[in-house]
Design a protein around this motif. Structure first.
Motif, PDB file in Angstrom:
ATOM      1  N   VAL A 112       1.319  -1.092   0.065  1.00 30.39           N
ATOM      2  CA  VAL A 112      -0.221  -0.040   0.082  1.00 30.39           C
ATOM      3  C   VAL A 112       1.041   1.745  -0.271  1.00 30.39           C
ATOM      4  CG1 VAL A 112      -1.643   0.656   1.272  1.00 30.39           C
ATOM      5  CG2 VAL A 112      -1.516  -1.695   1.373  1.00 30.39           C
ATOM      6  N   PRO A 113       1.401   1.491  -1.295  1.00 28.60           N
ATOM      7  CA  PRO A 113       2.273   2.762  -1.342  1.00 28.60           C
ATOM      8  C   PRO A 113       1.794   4.166  -0.020  1.00 28.60           C
ATOM      9  CG  PRO A 113       1.394   2.445  -3.464  1.00 28.60           C
ATOM     10  CD  PRO A 113       0.317   1.906  -2.158  1.00 28.60           C
ATOM     11  N   ALA A 114       2.687   4.610  -0.171  1.00 27.88           N
ATOM     12  CA  ALA A 114       2.276   5.602   0.965  1.00 27.88           C
ATOM     13  C   ALA A 114       1.145   7.172   0.372  1.00 27.88           C
ATOM     14  CB  ALA A 114       3.713   6.592   0.885  1.00 27.88           C
ATOM     15  N   GLY A 115       0.665   7.927   0.782  1.00 30.09           N
ATOM     16  CA  GLY A 115      -0.108   8.811   0.396  1.00 30.09           C
ATOM     17  C   GLY A 115      -1.378   8.114  -0.406  1.00 30.09           C
ATOM     18  N   GLU A 116      -1.901   6.841  -0.441  1.00 30.42           N
ATOM     19  CA  GLU A 116      -2.458   5.987  -1.474  1.00 30.42           C
ATOM     20  C   GLU A 116      -3.667   5.141  -1.059  1.00 30.42           C
ATOM     21  OE1 GLU A 116      -0.802   4.502  -5.491  1.00 30.42           O
ATOM     22  OE2 GLU A 116       0.978   6.321  -5.152  1.00 30.42           O
ATOM     23  N   THR A 117      -4.580   4.996  -1.980  1.00 34.17           N
ATOM     24  CA  THR A 117      -5.658   3.774  -1.611  1.00 34.17           C
ATOM     25  C   THR A 117      -5.163   3.060  -2.494  1.00 34.17           C
ATOM     26  OG1 THR A 117      -7.155   5.610  -0.571  1.00 34.17           O
ATOM     27  CG2 THR A 117      -7.504   3.155  -1.353  1.00 34.17           C
ATOM     28  N   VAL A 118      -5.445   1.074  -1.710  1.00 35.38           N
ATOM     29  CA  VAL A 118      -5.470  -0.338  -2.606  1.00 35.38           C
ATOM     30  C   VAL A 118      -7.132  -0.540  -2.677  1.00 35.38           C
ATOM     31  CG1 VAL A 118      -4.723  -2.285  -2.369  1.00 35.38           C
ATOM     32  CG2 VAL A 118      -3.613  -0.464  -2.442  1.00 35.38           C
ATOM     33  N   ALA A 119      -7.848  -0.826  -3.837  1.00 36.38           N
ATOM     34  CA  ALA A 119      -9.373  -1.620  -2.772  1.00 36.38           C
ATOM     35  C   ALA A 119      -9.147  -2.802  -3.019  1.00 36.38           C
ATOM     36  CB  ALA A 119      -9.916  -1.119  -4.320  1.00 36.38           C
ATOM     37  N   LEU A 120      -9.579  -3.293  -2.221  1.00 34.09           N
ATOM     38  CA  LEU A 120      -9.283  -4.810  -2.344  1.00 34.09           C
ATOM     39  C   LEU A 120     -11.663  -4.893  -2.649  1.00 34.09           C
ATOM     40  CD1 LEU A 120      -8.055  -5.854   1.129  1.00 34.09           C
ATOM     41  CD2 LEU A 120      -6.950  -5.623  -1.095  1.00 34.09           C
ATOM     42  N   GLU A 121     -11.432  -5.249  -3.837  1.00 39.38           N
ATOM     43  CA  GLU A 121     -12.771  -5.426  -5.023  1.00 39.38           C
ATOM     44  C   GLU A 121     -12.869  -6.865  -5.775  1.00 39.38           C
ATOM     45  OE1 GLU A 121     -12.812  -1.499  -6.484  1.00 39.38           O
ATOM     46  OE2 GLU A 121     -11.510  -2.492  -8.022  1.00 39.38           O
ATOM     47  N   PRO A 122     -14.155  -7.496  -5.429  1.00 38.52           N
ATOM     48  CA  PRO A 122     -14.571  -8.137  -6.684  1.00 38.52           C
ATOM     49  C   PRO A 122     -13.607  -7.640  -7.859  1.00 38.52           C
ATOM     50  CG  PRO A 122     -16.803  -7.375  -5.411  1.00 38.52           C
ATOM     51  CD  PRO A 122     -15.302  -6.676  -5.335  1.00 38.52           C
ATOM     52  N   GLY A 123     -13.758  -9.216  -8.375  1.00 39.74           N
ATOM     53  CA  GLY A 123     -12.990  -8.963  -9.805  1.00 39.74           C
ATOM     54  C   GLY A 123     -11.206  -8.697  -9.735  1.00 39.74           C
ATOM     55  N   GLY A 124     -11.010  -8.513  -8.107  1.00 36.77           N
ATOM     56  CA  GLY A 124      -8.869  -7.770  -8.490  1.00 36.77           C
ATOM     57  C   GLY A 124      -8.545  -8.755  -7.011  1.00 36.77           C
ATOM     58  N   LEU A 125      -8.384  -7.577  -6.391  1.00 34.66           N
ATOM     59  CA  LEU A 125      -7.793  -8.091  -5.568  1.00 34.66           C
ATOM     60  C   LEU A 125      -8.480  -8.295  -4.349  1.00 34.66           C
ATOM     61  CD1 LEU A 125      -4.730  -4.837  -5.572  1.00 34.66           C
ATOM     62  CD2 LEU A 125      -4.198  -7.364  -5.586  1.00 34.66           C
ATOM     63  N   HIS A 126      -8.685  -9.247  -3.535  1.00 33.32           N
ATOM     64  CA  HIS A 126      -9.665  -9.405  -2.167  1.00 33.32           C
ATOM     65  C   HIS A 126      -8.340 -10.228  -1.434  1.00 33.32           C
ATOM     66  CE1 HIS A 126      -9.498 -12.119  -5.873  1.00 33.32           C
ATOM     67  NE2 HIS A 126      -9.984 -13.139  -4.387  1.00 33.32           N
ATOM     68  N   VAL A 127      -8.863 -10.537  -0.224  1.00 35.40           N
ATOM     69  CA  VAL A 127      -8.497 -11.754   0.711  1.00 35.40           C
ATOM     70  C   VAL A 127      -9.623 -12.920   0.249  1.00 35.40           C
ATOM     71  CG1 VAL A 127      -8.021 -11.738   3.691  1.00 35.40           C
ATOM     72  CG2 VAL A 127      -7.835  -9.724   2.276  1.00 35.40           C
ATOM     73  N   MET A 128      -9.079 -13.510   0.336  1.00 31.93           N
ATOM     74  CA  MET A 128      -9.818 -15.290   0.062  1.00 31.93           C
ATOM     75  C   MET A 128     -10.032 -16.093   0.894  1.00 31.93           C
ATOM     76  SD  MET A 128     -10.897 -16.168  -2.833  1.00 31.93           S
ATOM     77  CE  MET A 128     -11.982 -17.740  -2.701  1.00 31.93           C
ATOM     78  N   LEU A 129     -10.877 -16.075   1.116  1.00 37.91           N
ATOM     79  CA  LEU A 129     -11.007 -17.213   2.557  1.00 37.91           C
ATOM     80  C   LEU A 129     -11.846 -18.619   2.088  1.00 37.91           C
ATOM     81  CD1 LEU A 129     -13.939 -14.110   4.366  1.00 37.91           C
ATOM     82  CD2 LEU A 129     -10.923 -14.599   4.553  1.00 37.91           C
ATOM     83  N   LEU A 130     -11.218 -19.689   2.500  1.00 39.40           N
ATOM     84  CA  LEU A 130     -11.009 -20.928   2.290  1.00 39.40           C
ATOM     85  C   LEU A 130     -11.336 -21.704   3.120  1.00 39.40           C
ATOM     86  CD1 LEU A 130      -7.248 -20.252   0.648  1.00 39.40           C
ATOM     87  CD2 LEU A 130      -9.377 -20.697  -1.125  1.00 39.40           C
ATOM     88  N   ASP A 131     -11.428 -22.720   3.196  1.00 38.54           N
ATOM     89  CA  ASP A 131     -12.452 -23.475   3.947  1.00 38.54           C
ATOM     90  C   ASP A 131     -12.822 -23.288   4.830  1.00 38.54           C
ATOM     91  OD1 ASP A 131     -13.011 -26.220   4.869  1.00 38.54           O
ATOM     92  OD2 ASP A 131     -10.462 -26.025   5.853  1.00 38.54           O
ATOM     93  N   LEU A 132     -14.091 -22.282   4.775  1.00 40.38           N
ATOM     94  CA  LEU A 132     -15.008 -21.777   5.719  1.00 40.38           C
ATOM     95  C   LEU A 132     -15.619 -22.738   7.025  1.00 40.38           C
ATOM     96  CD1 LEU A 132     -17.394 -19.421   3.845  1.00 40.38           C
ATOM     97  CD2 LEU A 132     -15.167 -19.088   4.947  1.00 40.38           C
ATOM     98  N   GLN A 133     -15.082 -22.415   7.790  1.00 36.82           N
ATOM     99  CA  GLN A 133     -15.293 -23.362   8.819  1.00 36.82           C
ATOM    100  C   GLN A 133     -16.936 -23.398   9.926  1.00 36.82           C
ATOM    101  OE1 GLN A 133     -12.745 -25.807   9.987  1.00 36.82           O
ATOM    102  NE2 GLN A 133     -12.129 -24.681   8.036  1.00 36.82           N
ATOM    103  N   ARG A 134     -17.417 -22.254   8.866  1.00 38.61           N
ATOM    104  CA  ARG A 134     -19.211 -22.122   9.368  1.00 38.61           C
ATOM    105  C   ARG A 134     -19.682 -21.239   8.385  1.00 38.61           C
ATOM    106  NH1 ARG A 134     -19.581 -16.368  11.283  1.00 38.61           N
ATOM    107  NH2 ARG A 134     -17.584 -15.522  11.740  1.00 38.61           N
ATOM    108  N   ASP A 135     -21.053 -21.011   8.411  1.00 39.88           N
ATOM    109  CA  ASP A 135     -21.951 -20.804   7.225  1.00 39.88           C
ATOM    110  C   ASP A 135     -20.993 -18.934   7.294  1.00 39.88           C
ATOM    111  OD1 ASP A 135     -23.017 -23.217   6.654  1.00 39.88           O
ATOM    112  OD2 ASP A 135     -24.986 -22.559   7.728  1.00 39.88           O
ATOM    113  N   LEU A 136     -21.520 -18.459   6.665  1.00 40.09           N
ATOM    114  CA  LEU A 136     -21.377 -17.003   6.516  1.00 40.09           C
ATOM    115  C   LEU A 136     -23.131 -16.817   6.094  1.00 40.09           C
ATOM    116  CD1 LEU A 136     -18.109 -16.064   4.947  1.00 40.09           C
ATOM    117  CD2 LEU A 136     -18.460 -16.618   7.876  1.00 40.09           C
ATOM    118  N   VAL A 137     -23.566 -15.938   6.289  1.00 49.83           N
ATOM    119  CA  VAL A 137     -24.876 -15.724   6.362  1.00 49.83           C
ATOM    120  C   VAL A 137     -24.925 -13.977   6.663  1.00 49.83           C
ATOM    121  CG1 VAL A 137     -27.373 -15.907   7.222  1.00 49.83           C
ATOM    122  CG2 VAL A 137     -25.646 -17.316   7.323  1.00 49.83           C
TER     123      VAL A 137
END
Length: 163
Positions: A112-137
């Motif tokens: 995340v560069p100084a003075g800038e914004t990074v978007a985590l968004e669908p179809g781009g960068l994101h935090v992937m949650l694998l092997d969900l341990q419970r339902d996300l409702v």
């Protein structure tokens, strides 16, 4: 077996696909200070608009947000954790040689560069949650710890939205 693999790939890509039609939760306008941040330093650093996609236990989902770095120094998101997933990775969606979208881990962390914004968004960068341990409702919240190389760990509470 091939059908099962294709089904798993389809579900994974759906977790990162573009935004669905707005719902009551999607229409919510968040104020400048984010009420979903658990850690006060999250809003000072500029973590805003967090949310995760609804998904069943055993499946995959993704968490999105905007990361603003108002400081004079770059920082790197090196890891993410939540007890709701067996594995959490920082991913990028990109087009492969066949012209199909695929998700690949971001090696070495997300700068995340100084003075800038990074978007985590669908179809781009994101935090992937694998092997969900419970339902996300839809309507629930998900606590996600983001670890930065410079500032350390910041915990964010992300509302869960339907697909």
């Amino acid at each position: 077996m091939r059908t099962l693999s294709l089904l798993a790939l389809t579900l994974a890509l759906a977790a990162c696909a573009g935004d669905p039609e707005p719902t009551a939760v999607d229409d919510q306008v968040l104020p400048d200070s984010d009420p979903f941040a658990l850690d006060a330093s999250a809003t000072a650093f500029g973590l805003s608009e967090p949310y995760a996609r609804a998904a069943p236990a055993g499946g995959v989902s993704a968490m999105f947000a905007r990361i603003e770095n108002p400081t004079g120094d770059a920082d790197t998101l090196v890891a993410a954790r939540t007890d709701a997933a067996g594995r959490v990775e920082i991913h990028r969606t990109q087009e492969n040689a066949e012209g199909l979208s695929e998700m690949v881990p971001v090696e070495g962390g997300l700068t995340v560069p100084a003075g800038e914004t990074v978007a985590l968004e669908p179809g781009g960068l994101h935090v992937m949650l694998l092997d969900l341990q419970r339902d996300l409702v839809a309507g629930d919240t998900l606590d996600v710890e983001l670890e930065f190389a410079g500032r350390g760990a910041v915990t964010v509470r992300a509302p869960v939205r339907g697909l």
